[in-house]
Design a protein around this motif. Structure first.
Motif, PDB file in Angstrom:
ATOM      1  N   SER A  36      62.767  58.310  30.701  1.00 46.37           N
ATOM      2  CA  SER A  36      63.214  58.365  29.309  1.00 46.37           C
ATOM      3  C   SER A  36      64.703  58.078  29.185  1.00 46.37           C
ATOM      4  CB  SER A  36      62.888  59.732  28.700  1.00 46.37           C
ATOM      5  OG  SER A  36      63.558  60.753  29.414  1.00 46.37           O
ATOM      6  N   SER A  37      65.517  58.621  30.096  1.00 43.19           N
ATOM      7  CA  SER A  37      66.964  58.394  29.991  1.00 43.19           C
ATOM      8  C   SER A  37      67.313  56.944  30.300  1.00 43.19           C
ATOM      9  CB  SER A  37      67.728  59.332  30.925  1.00 43.19           C
ATOM     10  OG  SER A  37      67.526  58.981  32.284  1.00 43.19           O
ATOM     11  N   PHE A  38      66.532  56.289  31.165  1.00 44.21           N
ATOM     12  CA  PHE A  38      66.787  54.883  31.460  1.00 44.21           C
ATOM     13  C   PHE A  38      66.538  54.028  30.223  1.00 44.21           C
ATOM     14  CE2 PHE A  38      65.503  50.656  33.024  1.00 44.21           C
ATOM     15  CZ  PHE A  38      66.624  50.334  33.773  1.00 44.21           C
ATOM     16  N   ALA A  39      65.489  54.358  29.494  1.00 46.67           N
ATOM     17  CA  ALA A  39      65.172  53.581  28.285  1.00 46.67           C
ATOM     18  C   ALA A  39      66.240  53.773  27.216  1.00 46.67           C
ATOM     19  CB  ALA A  39      63.809  53.991  27.752  1.00 46.67           C
ATOM     20  N   ASP A  40      66.851  54.964  27.173  1.00 42.83           N
ATOM     21  CA  ASP A  40      67.829  55.272  26.129  1.00 42.83           C
ATOM     22  C   ASP A  40      69.274  55.119  26.597  1.00 42.83           C
ATOM     23  OD1 ASP A  40      65.717  55.913  24.463  1.00 42.83           O
ATOM     24  OD2 ASP A  40      65.755  58.038  25.009  1.00 42.83           O
ATOM     25  N   ARG A  41      69.476  54.606  27.790  1.00 44.14           N
ATOM     26  CA  ARG A  41      70.831  54.556  28.353  1.00 44.14           C
ATOM     27  C   ARG A  41      71.741  53.638  27.538  1.00 44.14           C
ATOM     28  NH1 ARG A  41      68.156  50.462  30.553  1.00 44.14           N
ATOM     29  NH2 ARG A  41      69.276  48.633  31.343  1.00 44.14           N
ATOM     30  N   PRO A  42      73.013  54.000  27.422  1.00 47.71           N
ATOM     31  CA  PRO A  42      73.966  53.090  26.754  1.00 47.71           C
ATOM     32  C   PRO A  42      74.212  51.876  27.635  1.00 47.71           C
ATOM     33  CG  PRO A  42      75.115  54.966  27.694  1.00 47.71           C
ATOM     34  CD  PRO A  42      73.653  55.251  27.874  1.00 47.71           C
ATOM     35  N   LEU A  43      74.229  50.711  27.039  1.00 52.39           N
ATOM     36  CA  LEU A  43      74.434  49.487  27.796  1.00 52.39           C
ATOM     37  C   LEU A  43      75.912  49.322  28.126  1.00 52.39           C
ATOM     38  CD1 LEU A  43      72.045  47.062  25.872  1.00 52.39           C
ATOM     39  CD2 LEU A  43      71.618  48.303  28.002  1.00 52.39           C
ATOM     40  N   PRO A  44      76.231  48.551  29.165  1.00 47.86           N
ATOM     41  CA  PRO A  44      77.642  48.359  29.527  1.00 47.86           C
ATOM     42  C   PRO A  44      78.437  47.759  28.372  1.00 47.86           C
ATOM     43  CG  PRO A  44      76.186  47.516  31.255  1.00 47.86           C
ATOM     44  CD  PRO A  44      75.318  47.843  30.092  1.00 47.86           C
ATOM     45  N   ALA A  45      79.643  48.251  28.168  1.00 50.29           N
ATOM     46  CA  ALA A  45      80.479  47.743  27.080  1.00 50.29           C
ATOM     47  C   ALA A  45      80.987  46.341  27.376  1.00 50.29           C
ATOM     48  CB  ALA A  45      81.656  48.689  26.854  1.00 50.29           C
ATOM     49  N   ILE A  46      81.091  46.001  28.661  1.00 45.50           N
ATOM     50  CA  ILE A  46      81.568  44.681  29.060  1.00 45.50           C
ATOM     51  C   ILE A  46      80.464  43.999  29.862  1.00 45.50           C
ATOM     52  CG2 ILE A  46      83.296  43.422  30.408  1.00 45.50           C
ATOM     53  CD1 ILE A  46      85.183  45.782  29.899  1.00 45.50           C
ATOM     54  N   ARG A  47      80.111  42.811  29.457  1.00 41.61           N
ATOM     55  CA  ARG A  47      79.033  42.102  30.132  1.00 41.61           C
ATOM     56  C   ARG A  47      79.473  41.715  31.539  1.00 41.61           C
ATOM     57  NH1 ARG A  47      75.581  36.965  27.739  1.00 41.61           N
ATOM     58  NH2 ARG A  47      74.239  36.672  29.537  1.00 41.61           N
ATOM     59  N   PRO A  48      78.726  42.098  32.559  1.00 35.68           N
ATOM     60  CA  PRO A  48      79.125  41.779  33.928  1.00 35.68           C
ATOM     61  C   PRO A  48      78.905  40.304  34.253  1.00 35.68           C
ATOM     62  CG  PRO A  48      77.008  42.900  33.914  1.00 35.68           C
ATOM     63  CD  PRO A  48      77.508  42.922  32.498  1.00 35.68           C
ATOM     64  N   TYR A  49      79.387  39.917  35.405  1.00 38.95           N
ATOM     65  CA  TYR A  49      79.228  38.540  35.871  1.00 38.95           C
ATOM     66  C   TYR A  49      77.741  38.188  35.902  1.00 38.95           C
ATOM     67  CZ  TYR A  49      79.857  34.357  38.738  1.00 38.95           C
ATOM     68  OH  TYR A  49      79.869  33.059  39.207  1.00 38.95           O
ATOM     69  N   PRO A  50      77.339  37.118  35.205  1.00 39.56           N
ATOM     70  CA  PRO A  50      75.908  36.798  35.076  1.00 39.56           C
ATOM     71  C   PRO A  50      75.353  36.094  36.321  1.00 39.56           C
ATOM     72  CG  PRO A  50      77.218  35.260  33.780  1.00 39.56           C
ATOM     73  CD  PRO A  50      78.187  36.236  34.386  1.00 39.56           C
ATOM     74  N   THR A  51      75.009  36.883  37.316  1.00 37.79           N
ATOM     75  CA  THR A  51      74.518  36.318  38.579  1.00 37.79           C
ATOM     76  C   THR A  51      73.223  35.521  38.397  1.00 37.79           C
ATOM     77  OG1 THR A  51      73.396  38.429  39.029  1.00 37.79           O
ATOM     78  CG2 THR A  51      75.577  38.111  39.997  1.00 37.79           C
ATOM     79  N   LYS A  52      72.483  35.791  37.315  1.00 32.28           N
ATOM     80  CA  LYS A  52      71.209  35.079  37.135  1.00 32.28           C
ATOM     81  C   LYS A  52      71.433  33.591  36.886  1.00 32.28           C
ATOM     82  CE  LYS A  52      70.850  36.201  32.177  1.00 32.28           C
ATOM     83  NZ  LYS A  52      69.986  36.852  31.164  1.00 32.28           N
ATOM     84  N   TYR A  53      72.655  33.208  36.515  1.00 29.75           N
ATOM     85  CA  TYR A  53      72.932  31.795  36.284  1.00 29.75           C
ATOM     86  C   TYR A  53      73.516  31.108  37.526  1.00 29.75           C
ATOM     87  CZ  TYR A  53      72.185  32.948  31.377  1.00 29.75           C
ATOM     88  OH  TYR A  53      71.639  33.374  30.185  1.00 29.75           O
ATOM     89  N   VAL A  54      73.526  31.802  38.646  1.00 29.31           N
ATOM     90  CA  VAL A  54      73.987  31.205  39.907  1.00 29.31           C
ATOM     91  C   VAL A  54      72.794  30.535  40.582  1.00 29.31           C
ATOM     92  CG1 VAL A  54      75.038  31.637  42.147  1.00 29.31           C
ATOM     93  CG2 VAL A  54      75.758  32.986  40.165  1.00 29.31           C
ATOM     94  N   GLN A  55      72.872  29.221  40.745  1.00 32.23           N
ATOM     95  CA  GLN A  55      71.774  28.469  41.353  1.00 32.23           C
ATOM     96  C   GLN A  55      72.333  27.313  42.172  1.00 32.23           C
ATOM     97  OE1 GLN A  55      69.694  27.399  37.713  1.00 32.23           O
ATOM     98  NE2 GLN A  55      68.133  28.933  38.075  1.00 32.23           N
ATOM     99  N   HIS A  56      71.588  26.934  43.201  1.00 35.94           N
ATOM    100  CA  HIS A  56      71.981  25.789  44.021  1.00 35.94           C
ATOM    101  C   HIS A  56      71.410  24.510  43.424  1.00 35.94           C
ATOM    102  CE1 HIS A  56      73.799  28.242  47.095  1.00 35.94           C
ATOM    103  NE2 HIS A  56      72.708  28.982  47.178  1.00 35.94           N
ATOM    104  N   TRP A  57      72.048  23.409  43.729  1.00 36.22           N
ATOM    105  CA  TRP A  57      71.599  22.103  43.253  1.00 36.22           C
ATOM    106  C   TRP A  57      71.976  21.050  44.277  1.00 36.22           C
ATOM    107  CZ3 TRP A  57      74.449  17.673  41.592  1.00 36.22           C
ATOM    108  CH2 TRP A  57      73.674  16.687  40.972  1.00 36.22           C
ATOM    109  N   GLU A  58      71.116  20.097  44.447  1.00 33.12           N
ATOM    110  CA  GLU A  58      71.357  19.031  45.418  1.00 33.12           C
ATOM    111  C   GLU A  58      71.576  17.723  44.680  1.00 33.12           C
ATOM    112  OE1 GLU A  58      68.815  17.085  48.982  1.00 33.12           O
ATOM    113  OE2 GLU A  58      69.170  19.253  49.147  1.00 33.12           O
ATOM    114  N   SER A  59      72.660  17.033  45.013  1.00 35.61           N
ATOM    115  CA  SER A  59      73.008  15.786  44.339  1.00 35.61           C
ATOM    116  C   SER A  59      72.172  14.634  44.895  1.00 35.61           C
ATOM    117  CB  SER A  59      74.494  15.477  44.538  1.00 35.61           C
ATOM    118  OG  SER A  59      74.728  15.052  45.876  1.00 35.61           O
ATOM    119  N   ARG A  60      72.326  13.475  44.258  1.00 31.96           N
ATOM    120  CA  ARG A  60      71.605  12.290  44.719  1.00 31.96           C
ATOM    121  C   ARG A  60      72.045  11.881  46.111  1.00 31.96           C
ATOM    122  NH1 ARG A  60      72.485   9.209  38.916  1.00 31.96           N
ATOM    123  NH2 ARG A  60      70.892  10.393  37.746  1.00 31.96           N
TER     124      ARG A  60
END
Length: 929
Positions: free
Chosen positions: A723-747
Motif C-alpha cells: 500500500s505504501s509503495f502505491a501511495d509513495r511520493p514520486l521523486p521531485a527531480i526526474r532521474p537520468y532516464p536510463t531506459k533511453y540508453v540503447q546501442h546502435w550499429e552504423s552502416r
C-alpha cells in the motif's frame, strides 16, 4: 547528408510568434466578464467591476448578474451564454456552491481563463474539497486555466489590468510578485505605493486548484518585462512542477521566496535515523538550493534582494571588503558578516601598500578599512578605487556616519562612478535627514543603500549564497576515468528485493543490505551468516580473530538496542559465548526474531564515522542525508540534506554544508581522505535511491572513512509495503532516464551508444563543436555562429544540464577503442534535441550530426528515437524548422511521416508530426526502414 536544424531555443527568433500562451487569456485578456457583479456598496462583485473599468486595460468588461439589467451604468447579462462576445477571462465572485455550475457554463461557451475569488472550498473541509474536484473536472474538459479559489485576484500593471478587489492598482515595474495570502497582497500593495516600487505582475494565487507556482514561474520567466520574481509561500503545492520551472528560470531571473511556517516532520515516527532527522522545512531548504531559489526570512529582505540583484552583479565568493569612517559600524558589520557565513577579504600586499600611500598613518591597516572620522569625499573615492581592484575581494560595503568633516551628499556624488565594478557594491549611509540626499543619489546610481550596516551585510550574505547555489547547479562535474567500467549489479539487487517482498518483509537483513551496497560500489566487509554457535566458530576461524557477531533478524530494527552486537571476540570461546548471549537476549523479547548471527572480521581503522541516509518526504519524495555518523548521530546533528539524483559537484556541495567536511580534508597534521571517492560514493548512493523505488528508508551508519580507505560497517534498509509503495511520493527531480540508453550499429559496423546527455558531457560537447564544418553549423543555426560562442560554458551548461521532464537530448557516444576499455576515449558524433514548448503539449526537435559521420543512417535513427520518446511522453505533436536548402533533412522527415509546410519565416519549412494522427504511420515506417 546534413542532418541539421535551427537551434531549438534560439532567442534570435520567435518560433511561436503570434501564438498565445494559455495564461495570456488571464494576464492579457481581450475581454473580461465579472460573474457576480453587483451594485451593492462594499461588495466584492462591485469592487471587482469598478477596478476593471477604472484602470482601462484595452478590453471589454461584461457584468454578469441575472438580477440586474445594468451595473455601474454598464449593460449586464443574465449568464455567460448571453454575453455577445467570446470572453477570454471570467472573474467569479459567487457563493462557492454555485461555482462548479458557473465553470461548466463558461467551458460550454469557450472561456479559457478564470479567476475564482470566492472562498468556501477545501479550507472549510471535505464539502469544499468536493466542490474543487467538480470545478477542476469541468475546467480540464474545456482546457480552462484557473487562478484561485479563495484569492484576491490578479493585476497586470503594465497594461492596466486590475482584476482584484484591492483598493488600487500597483505601479508598473519589473518585479513579479506572487502570494498565497490575499491579506499580505493588500499590505504589500499599500507599502509599494508609498515606496514607489513597481510590478510587472501582482498575483494572489489562492488555493492553487489549477495554476500553481510552476505555471506562473514558467510564464513570468518568458515575460521580457519581468526581471525578478518574488514569492510569498505558505505551501509548495506541486513540488515537481515548482522545482522544474524554478531551475529553468533561476539562471536568467532571480527567484526570491519568503516561505513561512514549519510543516510537521516528514518522518516523525520513522524508525531510521534519517527518517527521524529529516523534517519538511529542512527538505524545503535543500529543494530551494537545488533549483537556485533564494530563501529569505523577512518581507523587507524579499524586496531588498529583488532590488539588489537588479542593480548589482552577483558576487563570486563570500569575501567582503568594508570601507568605513567609524570603527563601531565596521565592527557591527564584521560581526554580521561572520555570523552569516561570510568572511572579511584579506587585503593583498599591493592594496595595503597603496592604501598606506593615500591614507593617514592612523588608518586601521586591515579590513575593515577605517579611513577615520575626518574622511573627505576624495578620501572615500581614492580608497574605493584601490580596494575595488583587489582580487581578494568579492564585494564592497561603504559605510558613512555623519561627522563634522564628512559630507554625505558630496561623498555619494563621488561614489556614483563606482556603481559598476564587476562585483557588488553596497552602502550604508547612517543617519536621518542629514544623509537623505546622499542616499537618494546612491540609490539612483544603482548603489543599494541601507540605514544600518548589518542590514547591508545580511543581504550580501544572501547574495553570495545565491551565487554559490547557482554555480553548484551548473558547475561541470568531474567524471572518474573508470566510470564506464562500473555498472551497478541491478539484477542482484532486484533479486534480493523480490525475495523480501515475496516474504512480506519490509526490513532487509544486514547481510542483504550489505549485498545491495556492494552492488552499487560501496566497499563492505566480508560477512557470513551463522545459524548455530558451531557454524559461527567455523566462520570466525576462517576469517581470523578478532571478529564481530551481530544479530541476524528480519524483524528487529536496531541491533544495538537489544544487545545484538558483540565486538572484539578474540577466540572460539568468545564467539560461542556471544552467540548464546545474543540468542538469549533476543528470545526474551521475541523468539521469532532470532535467525542466527552474522560473522565478520573486526575491522581496525582509525577514521571518521559518517552516515549516509535516505527517507521519504511527502512533498519531495526521496531525500538524502549526509553527516557525522555513529551512535551519537542525533546528539551531534551535523548533517545536510539533498534531493537525488546527484552528480559529483552536487555531492561535494552537500558535504560542504557539514562541520565534519573540514576534518575530512585534513586537520592538525592528519591526512585528507580521498574526497573524490567519497563524492562518487554519494553519487552511487543517489543512484541506488532513484533506481530502486521499492526502498523506503536506508541508513549506512557508520561509513568509516580514513586516508587508508572507506568501508560501510553497518547498513539498514526498509522497504515499502504494497500500500505504501502505491501511495509513495514520486521523486521531485526526474532521474537520468536510463531506459533511453540503447546501442546502435552504423552502416560501417561501428557500435555506438545512444543515450541522454548528462552534465559530465560538457568537455565532449566542446570537442564535438570543434570538429563541425562551417556548412554544418550554418544548416544547424541558419547563420554563422563562431566556435567560441558555441562552446561557451554558459551555453553548454544549458545543453548538458537539462531537466529531463522539459527536454530530452540524445547523444551518439562512440568509443575510439571499444576493444580496450582502459585506453578508449569517448567522442560525441551527433546530438538530437526534443524540447517541450511552454504552454502547449508539443515539442520542437533539432539535430546535428558530425561531418565525418553523415550518410550512415544516424540522423534517421536519432529522429526516430525522438518520435518514440515523444509518443511515450504523450505529446500531441512534434515540430521542427528546416532550411529550404537542407534537402537531406527534408527527405528524412518525409520518410518518417512529417508534413512539410511553408513557414512564416522566409527560407525555411516547418515540419510537423502529429503523434495522435500519425503514430500508426510512424510504427510502419520504423518497422520498414
Amino acid at each position: 547528408m546534413q542532418n541539421n536544424l535551427l537551434e531549438c531555443n534560439d532567442p534570435a527568433h520567435d518560433i511561436w510568434k503570434g501564438q498565445r500562451h494559455p495564461l495570456d487569456c488571464i494576464f492579457h485578456p481581450r475581454s473580461v466578464a465579472v460573474i457576480g457583479a453587483s451594485e451593492r456598496e462594499g461588495s466584492v462583485g462591485r469592487t471587482l467591476l469598478w477596478n476593471l473599468i477604472r484602470s482601462p486595460f484595452g478590453g471589454t468588461v461584461f457584468p454578469v448578474n441575472p438580477q440586474r439589467h445594468s451595473i455601474l451604468g454598464i449593460k449586464s447579462y443574465p449568464d455567460i451564454a448571453n454575453v455577445p462576445e467570446v470572453v477570454d477571462l471570467v472573474v467569479i465572485a459567487t457563493p462557492a456552491a454555485t461555482v462548479p455550475q458557473v465553470i461548466r457554463e463558461c467551458v460550454a461557451v469557450g472561456v479559457k481563463g478564470a479567476i475564482i475569488v470566492s472562498a468556501g472550498f477545501k479550507e472549510v473541509g471535505e464539502a469544499g474539497a468536493v466542490l474543487e474536484r467538480e470545478i477542476l473536472t469541468e475546467a480540464r474538459r474545456g482546457g480552462m486555466r484557473i487562478i484561485g479559489p479563495n484569492c484576491l485576484g490578479l493585476m497586470n500593471p503594465l497594461v492596466g489590468l486590475n482584476a482584484t478587489f484591492a483598493g488600487a492598482i500597483a505601479r508598473a515595474g519589473n518585479v513579479a510578485f506572487i502570494s498565497q495570502s490575499g491579506a499580505l497582497c493588500t499590505s504589500i500593495l499599500d507599502w509599494s505605493l508609498g515606496e514607489n516600487v513597481g510590478f510587472s505582475a501582482f498575483v494572489s494565487i489562492g488555493s492553487m486548484l489549477d495554476v500553481g507556482w510552476g505555471d506562473l514561474i514558467e510564464y513570468l520567466g518568458d515575460d521580457p518585462h519581468t526581471h525578478s520574481i518574488v514569492l510569498y509561500m505558505e505551501s509548495i503545492g506541486n513540488a515537481h512542477a515548482f522545482l522544474s520551472a524554478a531551475r529553468e528560470v533561476a539562471m536568467d531571473k532571480p527567484i526570491i521566496v519568503l516561505k513561512v511556517g514549519h510543516t510537521e516532520a516528514a518522518a516523525k515516527a520513522a524508525a531510521s535515523h534519517t527518517g527521524a532527522l529529516t523534517g519538511s522545512d529542512e527538505v524545503l531548504n535543500a529543494a530551494f538550493r537545488r533549483c537556485g531559489v533564494l530563501r529569505v526570512h523577512t518581507i523587507s529582505d524579499l524586496f531588498d534582494m529583488a532590488e539588489i540583484l537588479a542593480k548589482q552583479p552577483r558576487p563570486k565568493g563570500n569575501r567582503l571588503s568594508i570601507v568605513t569612517n567609524a570603527g563601531g559600524p565596521g565592527a557591527i558589520a564584521t560581526d554580521a558578516l561572520i555570523s552569516g557565513g561570510g568572511t572579511l577579504s584579506a587585503l593583498a600586499p599591493e592594496t595595503l601598500t597603496e592604501l598606506d600611500r593615500i591614507l593617514p598613518a592612523q588608518w586601521s591597516h586591515h579590513n575593515p578599512i577605517d579611513i577615520l572620522g575626518d574622511a573627505s569625499c576624495d578620501r572615500y573615492a581614492q580608497t574605493l578605487e584601490v580596494v575595488a581592484n583587489d582580487q581578494n575581494s568579492d564585494g564592497l560595503l561603504v559605510i558613512l556616519t555623519p561627522q563634522a568633516m564628512t559630507d554625505p551628499t558630496q561623498t555619494a556624488e563621488k561614489l556614483k562612478a563606482y556603481s559598476q565594478l564587476g562585483k557588488p557594491i553596497l552602502s550604508s549611509w547612517m543617519g536621518g535627514q542629514e544623509v537623505a540626499a546622499g542616499t537618494q543619489i546612491l540609490n539612483q546610481a544603482n548603489i543599494p543603500t541601507f540605514p544600518y550596516p548589518d542590514t547591508a551585510v545580511r543581504l550580501f550574505n544572501y547574495m553570495w549564497r545565491y551565487s554559490y547555489n547557482l554555480r553548484g547547479i551548473y558547475e561541470t562535474p568531474s567524471l572518474p576515468a573508470d566510470s564506464d567500467l562500473f555498472t551497478p549489479d541491478r539484477h542482484l539487487v532486484e533479486q534480493i528485493l523480490a525475495k523480501a517482498i515475496k516474504s512480506d518483509r519490509t526490513l532487509l537483513t544486514e547481510h542483504e543490505a550489505k549485498q545491495i551496497l556492494a552492488a552499487y560500489g560501496f566497499p563492505t566487509i566480508a560477512t557470513e551468516i551463522a545459524k548455530s554457535d558451531l557454524e559461527a566458530v567455523e566462520i570466525a576461524d576462517r576469517f581470523g580473530y578478532p571478529v564481530v557477531l551481530k544479530l541476524h533478524s528480519e524483524i528487529i530494527t536496531h541491533k544495538t538496542d537489544v544487545g545484538g552486537v558483540r565486538l572484539n571476540l578474540a577466540d572460539a570461546a568468545d564467539v560461542s559465548r556471544a552467540f548464546a548471549q545474543i540468542k538469549s537476549k533476543v528470545n526474551s523479547i521475541d523468539p521469532a526474531a532470532f535467525l542466527g548471527v552474522t560473522v565478520q572480521p573486526m575491522f581496525k581503522m582509525e577514521g571518521y564515522e559518517l552516515i549516509f541516509g535516505s527517507s521519504l518526504d511527502p512533498q519531495f519524495g526521496a531525500v538524502m542525508l549526509f553527516g557525522t555518523g555513529g551512535q551519537l548521530v542525533e546528539v551531534f546533528q551535523d548533517r545536510s540534506l539533498a534531493l537525488p539524483p546527484l552528480n559529483t559537484t552536487l555531492a561535494r556541495r552537500m558535504m560542504e554544508q557539514t562541520r565534519i567536511y573540514q576534518a575530512l580534508q585534513g586537520i592538525r597534521g592528519r591526512k585528507a581522505i580521498n574526497m573524490a571517492k567519497l563524492e562518487q560514493l554519494l553519487v552511487n548512493f543517489s543512484q541506488l535511491i532513484v533506481e530502486q523505488p521499492q526502498i523506503r528508508e536506508i541508513d549506512i551508519n557508520p561509513l568509516l572513512v580514513s586516508p587508508e580507505g572507506m568501508i560501510a560497517l553497518d547498513a539498514r534498509i526498509m522497504l515499502h509495503t504494497k500500500s505504501s509503495f502505491a501511495d509513495r511520493p514520486l521523486p521531485a527531480i526526474r532521474p537520468y532516464p536510463t531506459k533511453y540508453v540503447q546501442h546502435w550499429e552504423s552502416r560501417k559496423g561501428d557500435r555506438l551508444n545512444i543515450r541522454p546527455i548528462r552534465p559530465e558531457d560538457e568537455p565532449l560537447m566542446v570537442q564535438f563543436h570543434q570538429n563541425l564544418s562551417e556548412e554544418s553549423v550554418y544548416l544547424r543555426y541558419a547563420h554563422r555562429v563562431k566556435l567560441n560562442k558555441r562552446i561557451a560554458h554558459e551555453r553548454l551548461t544549458r545543453i548538458c544540464f537539462i531537466d529531463y521532464d522539459r527536454e530530452m537530448i540524445l547523444v551518439a557516444d562512440h568509443k575510439t577503442d571499444a576493444k580496450n576499455l582502459q585506453n578508449s576515449e569517448h567522442e560525441i558524433l551527433a546530438v538530437a534535441r526534443l524540447s517541450k514548448l511552454h504552454g502547449t503539449n508539443e515539442a520542437e526537435f533539432a539535430l546535428i550530426v558530425s561531418d565525418r559521420y553523415q550518410n550512415q543512417g544516424l540522423g534517421t535513427e536519432l529522429l526516430t528515437r525522438l518520435l518514440e520518446i515523444g509518443k511515450e511522453e504523450k505529446l500531441e505533436a512534434i515540430v521542427g524548422y528546416i532550411l529550404n536548402s537542407n534537402y537531406k533533412m527534408q527527405s528524412i522527415c518525409r520518410k518518417l511521416g512529417f508534413k512539410l509546410l511553408p513557414d512564416a519565416i522566409e527560407g525555411r519549412l516547418k515540419a510537423i508530426f502529429n503523434l495522435n494522427e500519425l503514430c500508426g504511420l510512424m510504427e510502419a515506417t520504423v518497422n520498414g526502414k
